[in-house]
Design an enzyme around this catalytic site. Structure first.
Site, short mmCIF file in Angstrom:
data_model
loop_
_atom_site.label_atom_id
_atom_site.label_comp_id
_atom_site.label_asym_id
_atom_site.label_seq_id
_atom_site.Cartn_x
_atom_site.Cartn_y
_atom_site.Cartn_z
N SER A 1 0.78 -1.23 0.00
CA SER A 1 0.00 0.00 0.00
C SER A 1 0.82 1.28 0.00
CB SER A 1 -0.97 0.02 1.19
OG SER A 1 -2.05 -0.86 0.95
N LYS B 1 3.19 6.75 4.76
CA LYS B 1 2.23 5.73 4.35
C LYS B 1 2.73 4.36 4.80
CE LYS B 1 -1.49 4.21 2.50
NZ LYS B 1 -1.45 3.12 3.52
N THR B 2 1.80 3.57 5.29
CA THR B 2 2.08 2.17 5.65
C THR B 2 1.82 1.26 4.46
OG1 THR B 2 -0.19 1.93 6.43
CG2 THR B 2 1.49 2.48 8.08
N GLY B 3 2.32 0.04 4.58
CA GLY B 3 2.02 -1.00 3.60
C GLY B 3 2.13 -2.36 4.26
#
Length: 273
Positions: A72, A210-212
């Site tokens: 993501s 942003k995380t993923g």
């Protein structure tokens, strides 16, 4: 930044393949950061770029040029492409929920770009990618030089289960180009994406990130990438974690808290606990 705990080395990173702007880069290797990964029972690597001093601080340096699925974190690039192609008008562009109930309750409603980014709503960005289309998507990944630029695996899956790959250092490169307005997108669209990336806003600092979450070689893969702005300075970071324990209850939290702990230890932010 506690240099007495660190190993300073000078590395010809042009030959190493990580840096191209300077023939020699000051690298601070922090093996002691392992304690933060051990706390959450994960493996991984960390990189922080300080452009003010031309210094890079890292843990597990050999993983920094290893390519992983962006998961993501690709939503940063996906949002830029959606805006630049005109598919999305602005951060308030809404896509109607398809009424399919998904595991994350926050996904089960209409979303706009801002809420979909905040909630990491997969279906929103899958629909966006389908509207952009394969030809335009590949063209923009080439222009932005994003990772290995491989869109094979399906227009709504290539950054999840397909063949798109990016290294921790490439994440840093992309973030720096975004911050410096050097990506091939309009100023307006880059400003919109920067605004929706804001995750922490205090009197002393801001973090845009942003995380993923994905998979790699029968392991969970977690990302937290972004940059810290404080007192007129900017620091870029990428945390990439892995775990073979799919039941690890702290995996999602570890992506972020490891970064917070490192930034605190480096004296860049105050204790966040």
């Amino acid at each position: 930044m506690k240099p007495n705990l660190s190993l300073f080395i000078f590395w010809n990173l042009f030959a190493f393949g990580l840096f191209s702007c300077h023939p020699k880069q000051q690298i601070q290797v922090r093996d002691d950061f392992k304690k933060f990964y051990d706390e959450y029972k994960v493996e991984g690597s960390f990189i922080l770029l300080d452009p003010q001093t031309n210094q890079t601080i890292c843990y597990n340096i050999r993983q920094l040029d290893q390519a992983f699925s962006p998961a993501s974190t690709f939503k940063i690039c996906n949002a830029l492409i959606g805006l630049e192609t005109g598919i999305i008008k602005d951060q308030h562009f809404r896509i109607k929920w398809d009424s399919v109930t998904r595991q994350n309750p926050a996904w089960n409603s209409d979303q706009d770009l801002e809420t979909a980014f905040k909630n990491s709503t997969v279906w929103y960005f899958q629909e966006l990618a389908k509207r952009v289309g394969g030809k335009q998507m590949k063209n923009w990944l080439d222009k932005a030089n994003y990772g290995n630029k491989d869109t094979s695996g399906g227009i709504d899956q290539f950054w999840l289960t397909g063949k798109l790959r990016i290294t921790p250092f490439q994440q840093i490169q992309f973030l720096k180009q975004l911050h410096d307005n050097q990506l091939p997108f309009s100023q307006r669209n880059m400003d919109i994406v920067k605004s929706i990336m804001l995750v922490k806003d205090t009197l002393d600092y801001q973090i845009r990130a942003k995380t993923g979450w994905g998979g790699v070689e029968n392991k969970d893969l977690g990302w937290y990438v972004g940059y810290l702005e404080t007192h007129g300075k900017v620091y870029y970071f990428a945390n990439c974690i892995q775990s073979s324990d799919f039941t690890n209850p702290n995996f999602a939290m570890a992506r972020i808290t490891i970064v917070d702990s490192i930034l605190e230890e480096l004296g860049l932010i105050e204790n966040s606990k």
